[in-house]
Design a protein around this motif. Structure first.
Motif, mmCIF file in Angstrom:
data_model
loop_
_atom_site.group_PDB
_atom_site.id
_atom_site.type_symbol
_atom_site.label_atom_id
_atom_site.label_comp_id
_atom_site.label_asym_id
_atom_site.label_seq_id
_atom_site.Cartn_x
_atom_site.Cartn_y
_atom_site.Cartn_z
ATOM 1 N N UNK A 191 1.006 -1.453 0.289
ATOM 2 C CA UNK A 191 0.062 -0.212 -0.665
ATOM 3 C C UNK A 191 0.755 0.775 0.055
ATOM 4 N N UNK A 192 0.543 2.210 -0.551
ATOM 5 C CA UNK A 192 1.336 2.940 -0.907
ATOM 6 C C UNK A 192 1.226 3.969 0.554
ATOM 7 N N UNK A 193 2.617 4.655 1.429
ATOM 8 C CA UNK A 193 2.535 5.187 3.253
ATOM 9 C C UNK A 193 2.992 6.160 3.142
ATOM 10 N N UNK A 194 2.986 7.249 3.703
ATOM 11 C CA UNK A 194 4.118 8.381 3.526
ATOM 12 C C UNK A 194 5.001 8.319 4.925
ATOM 13 N N UNK A 195 5.564 8.495 5.025
ATOM 14 C CA UNK A 195 6.506 7.917 6.128
ATOM 15 C C UNK A 195 7.570 9.402 6.321
ATOM 16 N N UNK A 196 7.043 10.274 7.273
ATOM 17 C CA UNK A 196 7.529 11.246 7.676
ATOM 18 C C UNK A 196 8.664 11.159 9.052
ATOM 19 N N UNK A 197 9.842 11.772 8.979
ATOM 20 C CA UNK A 197 11.011 12.424 9.118
ATOM 21 C C UNK A 197 11.788 12.932 9.586
ATOM 22 N N UNK A 198 11.961 13.287 10.918
ATOM 23 C CA UNK A 198 12.572 14.641 11.332
ATOM 24 C C UNK A 198 14.342 14.865 11.689
ATOM 25 N N UNK A 199 14.785 14.990 10.394
ATOM 26 C CA UNK A 199 15.842 15.645 10.319
ATOM 27 C C UNK A 199 17.052 16.782 10.667
ATOM 28 N N UNK A 200 17.574 15.990 10.913
ATOM 29 C CA UNK A 200 18.606 17.562 11.716
ATOM 30 C C UNK A 200 19.320 18.106 9.778
ATOM 31 N N UNK A 201 18.634 19.243 9.553
ATOM 32 C CA UNK A 201 19.167 19.761 8.510
ATOM 33 C C UNK A 201 20.119 21.350 8.662
ATOM 34 N N UNK A 202 20.736 21.824 8.336
ATOM 35 C CA UNK A 202 21.315 23.034 8.378
ATOM 36 C C UNK A 202 21.484 23.941 7.572
#
Length: 150
Positions: free
Chosen positions: A25-36
């Motif tokens: 199934x189509x999924x949406x995965x959200x991530x918190x990534x430290x980006x500067x």
């Protein structure tokens, strides 16, 4: 159709069931990534776009959030994001109206986006401390040594 025909029919049915694969199934995965910077965001987007099954990748530098949509698994996306050597975790925030007690200490986070709190289990509740009990008993009607101002 005799017993042999029935057994053959049932074995055909069972063999067909085993051959079918479950469609992902189509999924949406959200991530918190430290980006500067924008360079970090480009690097993260390039790596996440390379994940097998990823249809679209959105990177929000302001919220430090990357969203991958497609036929992907959260574990694989998380592993790919960790390969960038950045601090990565699954998106921990939810709208505050979806949490049972949004004002408990575990849910409140200064870094959360507006109208969002950390996702906490429903078992996290507001607990009374002994200090609160002491003040409650001080003004109780059942306490003979209670304050008699009223």
């Amino acid at each position: 159709m005799g017993v042999d025909g029935t057994l053959e029919y049932i074995s055909d049915l069972l063999s067909n069931v085993k051959k079918k694969k479950k469609k992902k199934q189509i999924q949406t995965v959200a991530l918190k990534i430290r980006m500067d910077c924008e360079g970090c965001a480009r690097k993260v987007k390039k790596v996440l776009s390379g994940v097998k099954g990823a249809k679209s990748v959105d990177v929000d530098l302001k919220q430090q959030k990357a969203t991958v949509t497609g036929y992907v698994e959260a574990k694989k996306v998380l592993a790919a994001a960790k390969s960038t050597k950045k601090k990565v975790e699954l998106w921990p925030y939810v709208p505050y109206n979806l949490v049972a007690n949004p004002y408990v200490a575990q849910a409140y986070d200064k870094k959360a986006p507006p109208n969002h709190v950390r996702k906490v289990p429903d078992t996290a509740t507001v607990t009374e401390t002994t200090v609160d009990d002491r003040y409650t008993n001080m003004f109780s009607d059942e306490n003979p040594n209670a304050c008699s101002i009223m």
